[in-house]
Design a protein around this motif. Structure first.
Motif, PDB file in Angstrom:
ATOM      1  N   LEU A   5       0.822  -1.211   0.000  1.00  0.00           N
ATOM      2  CA  LEU A   5       0.000   0.000   0.000  1.00  0.00           C
ATOM      3  C   LEU A   5       0.854   1.258   0.000  1.00  0.00           C
ATOM      4  O   LEU A   5       0.547   2.228  -0.692  1.00  0.00           O
ATOM      5  CB  LEU A   5      -0.963  -0.001   1.186  1.00  0.00           C
ATOM      6  N   GLN A   8       2.069   2.592  -3.307  1.00  0.00           N
ATOM      7  CA  GLN A   8       1.071   3.138  -4.234  1.00  0.00           C
ATOM      8  C   GLN A   8       0.777   4.595  -3.872  1.00  0.00           C
ATOM      9  O   GLN A   8       0.819   4.967  -2.703  1.00  0.00           O
ATOM     10  CB  GLN A   8      -0.225   2.323  -4.153  1.00  0.00           C
ATOM     11  N   ARG A   9       0.459   5.387  -4.873  1.00  0.00           N
ATOM     12  CA  ARG A   9       0.141   6.802  -4.616  1.00  0.00           C
ATOM     13  C   ARG A   9      -1.299   7.149  -4.991  1.00  0.00           C
ATOM     14  O   ARG A   9      -1.799   8.186  -4.569  1.00  0.00           O
ATOM     15  CB  ARG A   9       1.103   7.700  -5.359  1.00  0.00           C
ATOM     16  N   ALA A  11      -5.493   5.796  -5.722  1.00  0.00           N
ATOM     17  CA  ALA A  11      -6.555   4.810  -5.529  1.00  0.00           C
ATOM     18  C   ALA A  11      -7.806   5.324  -6.214  1.00  0.00           C
ATOM     19  O   ALA A  11      -7.995   6.528  -6.376  1.00  0.00           O
ATOM     20  CB  ALA A  11      -6.838   4.595  -4.041  1.00  0.00           C
ATOM     21  N   GLN A  13     -11.592   5.557  -5.411  1.00  0.00           N
ATOM     22  CA  GLN A  13     -12.508   5.402  -4.283  1.00  0.00           C
ATOM     23  C   GLN A  13     -13.929   5.415  -4.813  1.00  0.00           C
ATOM     24  O   GLN A  13     -14.222   6.098  -5.791  1.00  0.00           O
ATOM     25  CB  GLN A  13     -12.293   6.493  -3.231  1.00  0.00           C
ATOM     26  N   ILE A  29      -3.329   8.852  -2.172  1.00  0.00           N
ATOM     27  CA  ILE A  29      -3.401   8.254  -0.838  1.00  0.00           C
ATOM     28  C   ILE A  29      -2.047   8.231  -0.149  1.00  0.00           C
ATOM     29  O   ILE A  29      -0.998   8.175  -0.787  1.00  0.00           O
ATOM     30  CB  ILE A  29      -3.959   6.814  -0.874  1.00  0.00           C
ATOM     31  N   LEU A  37      -5.762   4.693   5.541  1.00  0.00           N
ATOM     32  CA  LEU A  37      -5.506   5.384   4.287  1.00  0.00           C
ATOM     33  C   LEU A  37      -6.013   6.809   4.437  1.00  0.00           C
ATOM     34  O   LEU A  37      -7.104   7.027   4.979  1.00  0.00           O
ATOM     35  CB  LEU A  37      -6.198   4.693   3.122  1.00  0.00           C
ATOM     36  N   LEU A  59     -12.250   1.089  -2.064  1.00  0.00           N
ATOM     37  CA  LEU A  59     -11.124   1.598  -2.842  1.00  0.00           C
ATOM     38  C   LEU A  59     -10.460   0.455  -3.582  1.00  0.00           C
ATOM     39  O   LEU A  59     -10.448  -0.679  -3.096  1.00  0.00           O
ATOM     40  CB  LEU A  59     -10.077   2.257  -1.941  1.00  0.00           C
ATOM     41  N   VAL A  61      -6.640  -0.113  -5.036  1.00  0.00           N
ATOM     42  CA  VAL A  61      -5.295   0.444  -4.988  1.00  0.00           C
ATOM     43  C   VAL A  61      -4.401  -0.436  -5.846  1.00  0.00           C
ATOM     44  O   VAL A  61      -4.422  -1.661  -5.711  1.00  0.00           O
ATOM     45  CB  VAL A  61      -4.765   0.476  -3.532  1.00  0.00           C
ATOM     46  N   GLY A  62      -3.608   0.188  -6.698  1.00  0.00           N
ATOM     47  CA  GLY A  62      -2.692  -0.559  -7.552  1.00  0.00           C
ATOM     48  C   GLY A  62      -3.414  -1.191  -8.714  1.00  0.00           C
ATOM     49  O   GLY A  62      -4.557  -1.619  -8.587  1.00  0.00           O
ATOM     50  N   THR A  68      -3.228  -5.827  -7.190  1.00  0.00           N
ATOM     51  CA  THR A  68      -4.163  -4.850  -6.649  1.00  0.00           C
ATOM     52  C   THR A  68      -4.539  -5.198  -5.211  1.00  0.00           C
ATOM     53  O   THR A  68      -4.368  -6.324  -4.762  1.00  0.00           O
ATOM     54  CB  THR A  68      -5.480  -4.793  -7.454  1.00  0.00           C
TER      55      THR A  68
END
Length: 136
Positions: A5, A8-9, A11, A13, A29, A37, A59, A61-62, A68
């Motif tokens: 997590l 990662q920058r 997401a 949502q 994020i 988060l 969310l 993420v990735g 992911t």
């Protein structure tokens, strides 16, 4: 999970509008050591209005390299000392976030995950789920 997590920058949502329609947005994020988060938003945004009325959030993420995390949780908008704490989490990832404090209506949301599904489709379909007990 924390390492992934924090790598990662962004997401996507998702929240629910007052009329029941889905609404999605990309957010930047940051992640605390306890898997909270944090993202910033303005109080005039649809996501803020949706989440204020119904704090359930999802969310993704990735997405690079078919890895992911799908996250479900509850969002809040801290105040006082707790707001300052989550802002520092956010500023560690986004130092320019301090400049956005000048924006009218800027606030920071904190997501506390209740369920996470991590998928790495490069590792023979490796899927790991974390429920409320594992995240507590």
């Amino acid at each position: 999970m924390l390492e992934f997590l924090r790598g990662q920058r962004l997401a996507v949502q998702a929240s629910v509008a007052a009329n029941g329609a889905p609404q999605a947005a990309v957010v930047g994020i940051a992640v605390s050591s306890s898997l909270e988060l944090v993202f910033d938003t303005v109080v005039t945004s649809r996501k803020y209005q949706n989440l204020l009325r119904d704090p359930r959030i999802a969310l993704v993420v990735g997405w690079d390299h078919e890895i992911t995390a799908q996250i479900e949780g509850v969002v809040d908008f801290p105040t006082g000392a707790e707001l300052q704490r989550v802002r520092e989490v956010y500023f560690a990832t986004y130092p320019d976030g301090r400049e956005r404090l000048a924006w009218q209506g800027i606030t920071h949301a904190r997501v506390r995950p209740t369920w996470i599904r991590y998928s790495d489709l490069n590792s023979q379909g490796r899927i790991i789920e974390f429920g409320a007990a594992e995240l507590a």
